[in-house]
Design a protein around this motif. Structure first.
Motif, PDB file in Angstrom:
ATOM      1  N   ASN A 152       1.960  -1.576   3.069  1.00  0.00           N
ATOM      2  CA  ASN A 152       1.201  -1.941   1.839  1.00  0.00           C
ATOM      3  C   ASN A 152       1.028  -3.619   1.932  1.00  0.00           C
ATOM      4  O   ASN A 152       0.228  -3.865   1.017  1.00  0.00           O
TER       5      ASN A 152
ATOM      6  N   ASP B 166       1.730  -4.683  -5.043  1.00  0.00           N
ATOM      7  CA  ASP B 166       2.676  -4.276  -6.196  1.00  0.00           C
ATOM      8  C   ASP B 166       3.820  -3.321  -5.341  1.00  0.00           C
ATOM      9  O   ASP B 166       4.825  -3.382  -5.704  1.00  0.00           O
ATOM     10  N   GLU B 167       3.148  -2.369  -4.689  1.00  0.00           N
ATOM     11  CA  GLU B 167       3.889  -1.387  -3.869  1.00  0.00           C
ATOM     12  C   GLU B 167       4.800  -2.034  -3.200  1.00  0.00           C
ATOM     13  O   GLU B 167       6.152  -1.686  -2.969  1.00  0.00           O
TER      14      GLU B 167
ATOM     15  N   ASP C  32      -1.499  -2.965  -0.936  1.00  0.00           N
ATOM     16  CA  ASP C  32      -1.142  -2.898  -2.364  1.00  0.00           C
ATOM     17  C   ASP C  32       0.069  -3.949  -2.526  1.00  0.00           C
ATOM     18  O   ASP C  32       1.503  -3.234  -2.154  1.00  0.00           O
TER      19      ASP C  32
ATOM     20  N   LYS D 291       7.916  -3.674  -4.385  1.00  0.00           N
ATOM     21  CA  LYS D 291       8.851  -2.581  -4.870  1.00  0.00           C
ATOM     22  C   LYS D 291       9.705  -2.443  -3.505  1.00  0.00           C
ATOM     23  O   LYS D 291      10.971  -2.222  -3.532  1.00  0.00           O
TER      24      LYS D 291
END
Length: 121
Positions: A44, A58-59, A56, A62
């Motif tokens: 990611n 944002d992923e 990604d 997390k």
């Protein structure tokens, strides 16, 4: 073949599966989960082959935060021998996130830094 059948068409034996997982040492479960989180975070972050296609942030944030919580909480349980490399991998991912981000987080506000403290290169 149904979704819950084995390739030979037999139903899985859940009692055996439960016993098998009970035989796996906690350190192995913790490190395996950590490696999966690291791998997914790296993908990611765009660090895999054809990385930009899978990037990604944002992923990644997390996943890195979850990894930091696991490594921080599990470190005393799995010994420094196992925790050291996980901490190194975590720090590398945190630094890669900082490098990949257009907008920089304040020190201590990056992914997982609430568990690890500020990360600097």
């Amino acid at each position: 073949m149904s979704d819950d059948a084995t390739p030979t068409g037999e139903k899985p034996d859940f009692d055996t599966m439960t016993r098998d997982i009970a035989d796996v040492p906690a350190v192995e479960v913790i490190t395996t989960v950590a490696v999966h989180l690291m791998s997914s975070a790296a993908v990611n972050l765009g660090l895999a082959e054809e990385g930009e296609q899978h990037k990604d942030l944002d992923e990644a944030r997390k996943l890195i935060t979850a990894l930091a919580g696991l490594v921080t909480a599990g470190a005393t349980e799995i010994s420094n021998f196992h925790a050291g490399p996980l901490r190194d991998g975590l720090k590398s991912l945190q630094l890669a996130f900082r490098e990949a981000s257009v907008v920089q987080d304040e020190p201590g506000q990056g992914p997982g830094e609430k568990f690890t403290g500020p990360v600097f290169g």
